[in-house]
Design a protein around this motif. Structure first.
Motif, PDB file in Angstrom:
ATOM      1  N   VAL A  42       0.829  -1.202   0.000  1.00 56.78           N
ATOM      2  CA  VAL A  42       0.000   0.000   0.000  1.00 56.78           C
ATOM      3  C   VAL A  42       0.866   1.255   0.000  1.00 56.78           C
ATOM      4  CG1 VAL A  42      -1.806   1.269   1.249  1.00 56.78           C
ATOM      5  CG2 VAL A  42      -1.877  -1.219   1.150  1.00 56.78           C
ATOM      6  N   ASN A  43       2.054   1.174   0.563  1.00 56.54           N
ATOM      7  CA  ASN A  43       2.906   2.343   0.706  1.00 56.54           C
ATOM      8  C   ASN A  43       3.417   2.826  -0.654  1.00 56.54           C
ATOM      9  OD1 ASN A  43       5.798   3.613   1.228  1.00 56.54           O
ATOM     10  ND2 ASN A  43       4.596   3.829   3.106  1.00 56.54           N
ATOM     11  N   HIS A  44       3.475   4.127  -0.819  1.00 56.28           N
ATOM     12  CA  HIS A  44       3.868   4.693  -2.115  1.00 56.28           C
ATOM     13  C   HIS A  44       5.330   4.411  -2.450  1.00 56.28           C
ATOM     14  CE1 HIS A  44       5.054   7.693   0.851  1.00 56.28           C
ATOM     15  NE2 HIS A  44       5.863   8.231  -0.040  1.00 56.28           N
ATOM     16  N   SER A  45       6.201   4.322  -1.453  1.00 60.12           N
ATOM     17  CA  SER A  45       7.609   4.051  -1.750  1.00 60.12           C
ATOM     18  C   SER A  45       7.811   2.611  -2.217  1.00 60.12           C
ATOM     19  CB  SER A  45       8.476   4.350  -0.527  1.00 60.12           C
ATOM     20  OG  SER A  45       8.209   3.451   0.526  1.00 60.12           O
ATOM     21  N   TRP A  46       6.953   1.688  -1.773  1.00 58.36           N
ATOM     22  CA  TRP A  46       7.000   0.318  -2.286  1.00 58.36           C
ATOM     23  C   TRP A  46       6.738   0.322  -3.789  1.00 58.36           C
ATOM     24  CZ3 TRP A  46       3.962  -3.215  -4.822  1.00 58.36           C
ATOM     25  CH2 TRP A  46       4.286  -4.566  -4.688  1.00 58.36           C
TER      26      TRP A  46
ATOM     27  N   VAL B   8       9.268  -0.853  -6.925  1.00 56.00           N
ATOM     28  CA  VAL B   8       8.879  -1.803  -7.973  1.00 56.00           C
ATOM     29  C   VAL B   8       9.120  -1.197  -9.352  1.00 56.00           C
ATOM     30  CG1 VAL B   8       6.914  -3.002  -9.004  1.00 56.00           C
ATOM     31  CG2 VAL B   8       7.240  -3.049  -6.522  1.00 56.00           C
ATOM     32  N   VAL B   9       8.769   0.071  -9.526  1.00 60.57           N
ATOM     33  CA  VAL B   9       9.007   0.730 -10.815  1.00 60.57           C
ATOM     34  C   VAL B   9      10.505   0.796 -11.100  1.00 60.57           C
ATOM     35  CG1 VAL B   9       8.732   2.869 -12.113  1.00 60.57           C
ATOM     36  CG2 VAL B   9       6.863   2.046 -10.680  1.00 60.57           C
TER      37      VAL B   9
ATOM     38  N   GLY C  80      15.486  -4.047 -14.394  1.00 65.56           N
ATOM     39  CA  GLY C  80      15.287  -5.324 -15.068  1.00 65.56           C
ATOM     40  C   GLY C  80      15.315  -5.193 -16.576  1.00 65.56           C
ATOM     41  N   THR C  81      14.809  -4.057 -17.095  1.00 63.89           N
ATOM     42  CA  THR C  81      14.859  -3.831 -18.540  1.00 63.89           C
ATOM     43  C   THR C  81      16.292  -3.680 -19.011  1.00 63.89           C
ATOM     44  OG1 THR C  81      12.702  -2.743 -18.435  1.00 63.89           O
ATOM     45  CG2 THR C  81      14.028  -2.376 -20.409  1.00 63.89           C
TER      46      THR C  81
ATOM     47  N   MET D 244      14.966  -4.688   1.287  1.00 64.70           N
ATOM     48  CA  MET D 244      14.693  -6.103   1.035  1.00 64.70           C
ATOM     49  C   MET D 244      14.281  -6.329  -0.418  1.00 64.70           C
ATOM     50  SD  MET D 244      11.949  -8.649   2.900  1.00 64.70           S
ATOM     51  CE  MET D 244      10.536  -7.697   2.329  1.00 64.70           C
ATOM     52  N   LEU D 245      13.436  -5.454  -0.956  1.00 61.40           N
ATOM     53  CA  LEU D 245      13.026  -5.601  -2.357  1.00 61.40           C
ATOM     54  C   LEU D 245      14.233  -5.567  -3.282  1.00 61.40           C
ATOM     55  CD1 LEU D 245       9.795  -3.390  -2.572  1.00 61.40           C
ATOM     56  CD2 LEU D 245       9.933  -5.861  -2.949  1.00 61.40           C
ATOM     57  N   PHE D 246      15.111  -4.592  -3.068  1.00 63.18           N
ATOM     58  CA  PHE D 246      16.282  -4.486  -3.941  1.00 63.18           C
ATOM     59  C   PHE D 246      17.223  -5.665  -3.746  1.00 63.18           C
ATOM     60  CE2 PHE D 246      20.428  -2.919  -5.314  1.00 63.18           C
ATOM     61  CZ  PHE D 246      20.101  -2.405  -6.566  1.00 63.18           C
ATOM     62  N   ALA D 247      17.353  -6.132  -2.514  1.00 61.73           N
ATOM     63  CA  ALA D 247      18.230  -7.277  -2.259  1.00 61.73           C
ATOM     64  C   ALA D 247      17.724  -8.526  -2.960  1.00 61.73           C
ATOM     65  CB  ALA D 247      18.341  -7.515  -0.754  1.00 61.73           C
ATOM     66  N   LEU D 248      16.429  -8.789  -2.878  1.00 56.07           N
ATOM     67  CA  LEU D 248      15.869  -9.966  -3.534  1.00 56.07           C
ATOM     68  C   LEU D 248      15.981  -9.850  -5.055  1.00 56.07           C
ATOM     69  CD1 LEU D 248      12.711 -10.567  -1.296  1.00 56.07           C
ATOM     70  CD2 LEU D 248      14.868 -11.834  -1.296  1.00 56.07           C
ATOM     71  N   TYR D 249      15.795  -8.629  -5.567  1.00 56.87           N
ATOM     72  CA  TYR D 249      15.983  -8.425  -7.009  1.00 56.87           C
ATOM     73  C   TYR D 249      17.434  -8.719  -7.397  1.00 56.87           C
ATOM     74  CZ  TYR D 249      16.962  -6.070 -11.355  1.00 56.87           C
ATOM     75  OH  TYR D 249      17.400  -5.788 -12.626  1.00 56.87           O
TER      76      TYR D 249
END
Length: 847
Positions: free
Chosen positions: A664-668, A672-673, A679-680, A822-827
């Motif tokens: 829900v948080n805007h920084s999340w 992702v963006v 990723g591109t 955590m998101l960046f680490a998993l990516y």
């Protein structure tokens, strides 16, 4: 507070029009007050940043235009010696680069920064300091790029910088480096703006503004930002590959060692052709907003126009080979890309017919903006017709690299973006400070620009068909081009005079010699015409349709009286409402950062870092790099405040929290963006690996003997998997507030990631592989270096997260910073696994 606790306390949707206490407005003015004097450099208000952004883009437009006048003067007569070939090549390269990279894309993002919050009735975009950083990075980077002309160091390889002519053998020195490092840096600024626009449009819309009620301009900017996200990484990777080739002689584009110059064209034009529509779509969005207002009639075929915008964005990624018809690609590919190049005219045609139908149904107000719209329709349609012509392969073979292409390019870009831009300046100028530009001067400017443009560029179709090639600085006088070139030069100066009148008109406003405007002088129906202050609108309205001001003539007065949502600053700080992405229901109250020196210093030091790299002061460049990172961390430290206030009543029976976590948080959403961007770029790097294998399979290993053993692969996979498990264990521990386990997990994750990266590089070195010997070595080490760069970024993020943990700023109910890390680490883990499997298994399976 969890994301499940964001419900409302009443079934009512509309706020009550109760009298508001006077201290509410005073508080709004105080917390949103813009800094004055030299502290204006710290401002983050979107109306201030947007105006500075637009002004800087217009400055670069004028500078690039002066270079164009110099080139046209050189070509006015045959065998002219006003400019020598070297100076002409520098002018040509800087002109094209500036118009495409320093004006066209930045100015449409700048208008978005200024207009989008107003159209959404939001207090600001969700990441104001990111917008400010993007502007200052662009400002300093653009000035540095133009300054290269003063030192005879400007790039001279054309705005497309085709290798091998721009590689180290044929372009020694630092000229090409100014383009590669400078433009790569500026593109990062554009991506930052795109992230801001995507999250802003999807998450800060007013209550009630579901996606079917979203203004057309916001649709166009959302699609444009998506195209930047998937288009710009290709050119950033391409510039990185060419710069590394120049610095370390890794042969990505050198055919003798397995590289291929066509790789650059594939990567560059995968960005370059979508960029045409990245420029056009915002212009089309502005037109779709102005046409209903000027016709006093809702846009005909609104839903079809939205679908046309989406279709244009999708089609644009299937057109890049449109620029490569003469490179010897297979006939089947020619047929596919030729058909796609013709098909993209369909969604553009839908929009044109919708505009014409709207103007026909309504009663048109003949303002300066109307004149520019009519000029846009005429010029853009002609450019579209010549676009269909060059989509026909046999014709393209004849016209390619001739002045016919120069004419087509300018008809599309100037017609598709510059004329709508100048129309928008006159149309939306009253929202800036309630003044009007001169209708009389505006009409003079339009006719000079319209006539001058056509006199300049229409004859180029003929000179092109007569055989005049692009990029020539002189020509003999017996080829029949003399008169047409003189006519084009005269037209260029007439066009420049029209632009000058617009600049004079704007200067008159600065000097206070203009008339005042009404709050809504054109009787428009959208929210940006509600009077704005430094805090944007007095209250955030509930939206029930596409044209709220037409549907409720009293809406502006209601909003100004504070009768709608968030009429004050309940937590005594800057904030706006975050709404759900589809239904636009209030979810939480987002605190917004105020003025700060961090973004300004980060932009300055980042530009200094890239400038030092360009002039080959490699060790010195580390100083501004460290200072830039420190400035970013400084501006971030005061954010992520946690739930420091109870849920707040924002009106309409909605009581929403001031802090949420997770998706829900805007920084999340922003993370992702960002990962989609990254990723591109990684996908383009994989394409590079596979493309170079197809053109030079002989330089790839023919068996396992010359590859690291499978134990290296197994060890690397194990380290990356363990790194991912460590970060997940840290996340689980944070949910239980076991802080030392969190810190141990973070530390283990980064140590394992560093070990995985070092292990891969060590294994490749152990085989005797050298990056400069073959394209295989170059791309293999590039994959390892790409992963090592991500590990370095992750090291900074984990270090920052650990510092906040030790300061007691991260716990189970305050974990947004941790979640982003955590998101960046998993990516990074996922990317590392894919790279390992590609590098170790692909040669074994296909070698």
């Amino acid at each position: 507070m969890s994301s499940q606790d964001t419900g409302r306390t009443s079934s009512r949707s509309l706020p009550s029009p109760l009298p508001r206490p006077p201290e509410e407005l005073a508080t709004l003015k105080r917390v949103w007050k813009a800094p004055q004097g030299f502290r204006l450099l710290t401002a983050v208000n979107n109306n201030i940043i947007g105006v500075m952004y637009i002004g800087t883009a217009l400055l670069f437009f004028v500078l690039a235009g002066l270079l164009a006048l110099a080139m046209r003067t050189q070509l006015a007569v045959p065998e002219n010696n006003l400019l020598d070939h070297d100076t002409y090549n520098q002018f040509f390269t800087v002109h094209g680069t500036a118009m495409m990279f320093l004006f066209a894309v930045p100015v449409v993002e700048a208008i978005g920064v200024y207009l989008i919050p107003a159209m959404l009735a939001a207090r600001d975009l969700p990441f104001p300091r990111l917008s400010a950083f993007a502007f200052w990075a662009y400002f300093f980077g653009g000035l540095s790029f133009f300054a290269s002309l003063l030192f005879d160091a400007a790039p001279d390889g054309g705005w497309f910088m085709y290798p091998p002519l721009t590689s180290y053998e044929f372009s020694p020195g630092i000229r090409a480096d100014f383009w590669l490092l400078g433009i790569g840096f500026i593109e990062i600024s554009a991506i930052a703006g795109a992230i801001e626009i995507v999250v802003g449009i999807l998450r800060t819309r007013p209550p009630g503004m579901t996606l079917d009620k979203l203004p057309i301009y916001c649709w166009s900017m959302l699609i444009m930002a998506g195209m930047i996200i998937f288009g710009f990484p290709a050119v950033i990777l391409a510039t990185a590959l060419l710069e590394i080739e120049r610095a370390f002689h890794w042969p990505f584009f050198i055919a003798e060692r397995g590289g291929d110059p066509l790789l650059w064209q594939h990567l560059f034009w995968f960005f370059g052709h979508p960029e045409v529509y990245i420029i056009f779509l915002p212009g089309a969005g502005l037109v779709s907003m102005m046409v209903p207002t000027l016709a006093r009639y809702p846009l005909v075929g609104h839903n079809l126009v939205v679908l046309a915008l989406v279709g244009t964005g999708v089609f644009s990624f299937g057109l890049w080979v449109h620029h490569m018809f003469t490179t010897g690609i297979p006939p089947l590919s020619l047929s596919f890309f030729s058909a796609a190049s013709m098909a993209v005219a369909v969604p553009s045609g839908i929009q044109v017919f919708a505009w014409i139908a709207t103007l026909g149904k309504g009663r048109v107000q003949w303002t300066v903006a109307t004149h520019f719209l009519m000029g846009f329709l005429f010029i853009f349609v002609l450019g579209g017709l010549t676009g269909v012509m060059v989509a026909v392969v046999p014709f393209d073979w004849q016209a390619h690299d001739s002045y016919f292409i120069v004419a087509h390019l300018h008809y599309v870009l100037i017609g598709g973006m510059v004329f709508p831009l100048f129309g928008a300046l006159y149309h939306w100028w009253p929202t800036l400070k309630n003044t009007m530009l001169s209708e009389r001067l505006g009409r003079w400017a339009f006719w000079l620009m319209f006539i001058g443009f056509n006199v300049t560029f229409f004859p180029m179709h003929i000179t092109g068909l007569m055989g005049m090639p692009r990029r020539v600085y002189t020509y003999p006088g017996d080829l029949g081009w003399n008169l047409l070139n003189m006519v084009s030069t005269v037209g260029a100066f007439v066009l420049a005079l029209g632009v000058l009148i617009v600049l004079v008109d704007m200067a008159r406003d600065v000097l206070g010699r203009v008339r005042r405007a009404a709050d809504n002088p054109w009787n428009a129906g959208t929210l940006e015409w509600i009077p704005n202050e430094s805090y944007a609108v007095r209250s955030i309205p509930y939206v029930t349709g596409l044209y709220p001001l037409w549907e409720n003539p009293n809406l502006s007065r209601e909003v100004q009286s504070g009768a709608h949502f968030l009429p004050g600053a309940p937590t005594d700080r800057r904030e706006t409402i975050v709404t759900s992405p589809i239904e636009s229901k209030p979810q939480y109250l987002m605190p917004m950062p105020g003025p700060h020196w961090g973004h300004f210093l980060a932009g300055l030091f980042t530009a200094a870092h890239f400038l030092c790299l360009t002039v080959q002061l490699y060790w010195i460049s580390l100083v501004p790099a460290v200072l830039a990172i420190a400035s970013v961390l400084w501006w971030l430290w005061g954010l992520d405040k946690g739930e420091d206030h109870p849920p707040q009543d924002v009106g309409g029976g909605w009581r929403i929290p001031v802090y949420v976590q997770g998706p829900v948080n805007h920084s999340w959403w922003a993370m992702v963006v960002l990962m989609l961007v990254d990723g591109t770029a990684f996908a383009c790097l994989i394409f590079t690996y596979l493309f170079l294998w197809t053109v030079s399979p002989d330089v790839w290993p023919s068996g396992a003997a010359s590859l690291p053993g499978l134990e290296w692969l197994g060890g690397g996979l194990a380290l990356w998997v363990l790194s991912g498990l460590a970060i997940l264990w840290a996340s689980r521990s944070l949910g239980r507030n076991k802080h030392w386990f969190v810190r141990i997990g973070l530390l283990a994750a980064i140590l394992l990631a560093v070990a995985g990266s070092v292990l891969e590089i060590t294994g490749q070195i152990g085989t005797g592989l050298k990056g400069a010997e073959s394209a295989y070595g170059a791309v293999t080490y590039m994959l390892a270096a790409w992963q090592a760069f991500h590990v370095a970024v992750l090291l900074i993020m984990i270090g920052y997260t650990l510092a906040r943990s030790f300061c007691g700023l991260i716990y189970a109910e305050r974990r947004v910073t941790f979640d982003n890390t955590m998101l960046f680490a998993l990516y990074t883990v996922a990317q590392g696994l894919i790279a390992l499997l590609l590098v170790h298994l692909f040669p074994r399976l296909f070698g």
